[in-house]
Design an enzyme around this catalytic site. Structure first.
Site, PDB file in Angstrom:
ATOM      1  N   HIS A 167       0.834  -1.023  -0.027  1.00 34.56           N
ATOM      2  CA  HIS A 167       0.091   0.011  -0.179  1.00 34.56           C
ATOM      3  C   HIS A 167       0.778   1.128  -0.025  1.00 34.56           C
ATOM      4  CE1 HIS A 167      -4.127   2.074   1.759  1.00 34.56           C
ATOM      5  NE2 HIS A 167      -3.018   2.861   0.900  1.00 34.56           N
ATOM      6  N   HIS A 169       1.374   4.845  -2.483  1.00 37.06           N
ATOM      7  CA  HIS A 169       0.822   5.895  -3.622  1.00 37.06           C
ATOM      8  C   HIS A 169       2.345   6.171  -4.088  1.00 37.06           C
ATOM      9  CE1 HIS A 169      -3.360   5.488  -2.624  1.00 37.06           C
ATOM     10  NE2 HIS A 169      -2.935   5.277  -1.437  1.00 37.06           N
ATOM     11  N   GLU A 171     -11.318   3.258   5.863  1.00 36.39           N
ATOM     12  CA  GLU A 171     -10.385   4.110   6.287  1.00 36.39           C
ATOM     13  C   GLU A 171     -11.124   5.169   6.939  1.00 36.39           C
ATOM     14  OE1 GLU A 171      -8.172   6.497   3.534  1.00 36.39           O
ATOM     15  OE2 GLU A 171      -6.829   7.011   4.831  1.00 36.39           O
ATOM     16  N   ASP A 203       1.687   3.921   2.894  1.00 38.57           N
ATOM     17  CA  ASP A 203       0.578   4.868   2.403  1.00 38.57           C
ATOM     18  C   ASP A 203       1.385   6.307   1.592  1.00 38.57           C
ATOM     19  OD1 ASP A 203      -2.133   5.336   1.722  1.00 38.57           O
ATOM     20  OD2 ASP A 203      -2.671   6.053   3.721  1.00 38.57           O
ATOM     21  N   ASP A 204       1.675   7.021   2.092  1.00 38.41           N
ATOM     22  CA  ASP A 204       2.355   8.292   1.377  1.00 38.41           C
ATOM     23  C   ASP A 204       3.280   8.812   2.135  1.00 38.41           C
ATOM     24  OD1 ASP A 204      -0.074   8.755  -0.761  1.00 38.41           O
ATOM     25  OD2 ASP A 204      -1.247   8.676   1.270  1.00 38.41           O
TER      26      ASP A 204
HETATM   27  N1  HPA Z   1      -6.616   7.474   1.190  1.00 34.82           N
HETATM   28  C1  HPA Z   1      -7.373   7.602   0.133  1.00 34.82           C
HETATM   29  N2  HPA Z   1      -6.726   7.986  -0.896  1.00 34.82           N
HETATM   30  C2  HPA Z   1      -5.536   8.355  -0.997  1.00 34.82           C
HETATM   31  C3  HPA Z   1      -4.739   8.154   0.409  1.00 34.82           C
HETATM   32  C4  HPA Z   1      -5.442   7.691   1.210  1.00 34.82           C
HETATM   33  O1  HPA Z   1      -4.813   7.450   2.373  1.00 34.82           O
HETATM   34  N3  HPA Z   1      -3.492   8.465  -0.050  1.00 34.82           N
HETATM   35  C5  HPA Z   1      -3.562   8.717  -1.420  1.00 34.82           C
HETATM   36  N4  HPA Z   1      -4.688   8.754  -1.913  1.00 34.82           N
HETATM   37 ZN    ZN Z   2      -3.728   4.660   0.498  1.00 35.19          ZN
END
Ligand code: HPA
Ligand code: ZN
Length: 332
Positions: free
Chosen positions: A10, A12, A193, A271-272
């Site tokens: 996971h 991005h 989430e 994630d990011d």
């Molecule tokens: N959630 C939803 N969309 C996203 C996320 C996230 O954590 N990070 C990048 N796009």
């Molecule tokens: Zn994500």
């Protein structure tokens, strides 16, 4: 000493854009950022929720314009991932965030692919690409994006669903997921989430996902937890993201340990990472400390990351052996 071997499921790629690279690309492409310095940009990394983060995340993408830009972005991630013990990465990208700015989908996929093709030799990392649809855009836009991607499907392992969750249920994307499955792609989706547990159920029943991204709000629904455990449905959990986006107040409040105790197939991911204060091993060490996880639990999480991946069974077995044989250097 290298950290324990792991897969990242996971991530991005646009969320790995660090301030130094953002400023370098802005300069190269003649893009003016509304921040005077890297420090000033970092000051903006305080979010009151998912949408607040997404606003900055999409605006910073303005610096990504050419194939070279996307290749450099991926190289920067892979170099960091290697130092975090990553041996396999399944990487999200958001084509609509680029095509909306006039960057062709072939430019995005071409640039990323160039870096990913070099990754096994250069970094010892195998990869897959996951193309995400923006759920706050229309179902028609997702279908058009899938059509535009058709010439490139040999490069894409799966489709995903991200962006603003609340009010954009998985069922909105029933048709494009059916097409993706018919084309032989795997399916994943962000669910649970910020959105309710019912979105997780929809992702399973309507989109027929192979994995749920985040999924942490399943803990509000006992029957759903039992189902996810029985189906061995992987959940790609992102602890530092959850704190930065205020899903939970502190890491001590994070349900990761309770999820493991409930028998869920949980993995830890970043994630990011450029925005949330850590890459994947940083996430693992942070939860290990906050929740007092022991070495066997950390080993289980690392093993889960390969089990939940889209690797072939033989490849999984080899990675799982490496996880079993890993000797902790005295501390995770
Ligand atoms: N959630 C939803 N969309 C996203 C996320 C996230 O954590 N990070 C990048 N796009
Ligand atoms: Zn994500």
């Amino acid at each position: 000493m290298s950290p324990i071997p792991k897969a990242e499921l996971h991530l991005h790629i646009e969320g790995s854009l660090e301030p130094d690279l953002a400023f370098a690309l802005a300069e190269r492409n003649g893009v003016v950022l509304p921040y005077a310095s890297e420090d000033e940009l970092r000051q903006a990394y305080h979010f009151d929720g998912l949408q607040d983060f997404l606003d900055l995340y999409y605006s910073l993408m303005a610096v990504l314009r050419t194939e070279d830009d996307f290749a450099e972005l991926a190289h920067a991630y892979l170099a960091r991932a290697r130092r975090q013990g990553v041996r396999h990465a399944e990487i999200f990208f958001d084509p609509q965030a680029h095509t909306a700015r006039g960057v062709a989908i072939g430019t995005v996929i071409g640039g990323l692919s160039r870096a990913l093709d070099e990754a096994p030799a250069a970094y010892g990392i195998t990869t897959r690409l996951i193309m995400c649809f923006l759920r706050d855009q229309s179902a028609e836009s997702a279908l058009e994006t899938f059509e535009a991607a058709r010439p490139h499907l040999d490069r894409i392992a799966a489709v995903g669903l991200d962006s603003a969750e609340a009010g954009n249920p998985p069922s909105k994307f029933r048709e494009v997921y059916a097409q993706a499955r018919a084309a032989g792609l795997k399916c994943v989706a962000h669910a649970g989430e910020e959105g309710p547990p019912a979105y997780i159920t929809e992702a399973l029943d309507v989109l027929k996902v192979d994995r749920v991204d985040h999924g942490v709000r399943c803990m509000e629904d006992e029957a759903l937890v039992a189902r996810l455990a029985a189906e061995r449905m992987p959940l790609t959990v992102c602890p530092l993201s959850n704190i930065r986006l205020r899903v939970f107040d502190t890491l001590q409040d994070h349900p990761l340990r309770r999820m493991l105790d409930a028998g869920l197939l949980v993995t830890v991911n970043s994630d990011d990472p450029a925005y949330f204060g850590g890459y994947v091993h940083d996430n693992l060490t942070a939860v290990t400390e906050a929740l007092g996880l022991d070495e066997e639990t950390v080993r289980r999480l690392a093993g889960n990351s390969f089990t939940a991946s889209f690797l072939e069974e033989e490849e999984k077995k080899a990675h799982l052996r490496a996880v079993e044989e890993y000797v902790f250097p005295g501390g995770v």
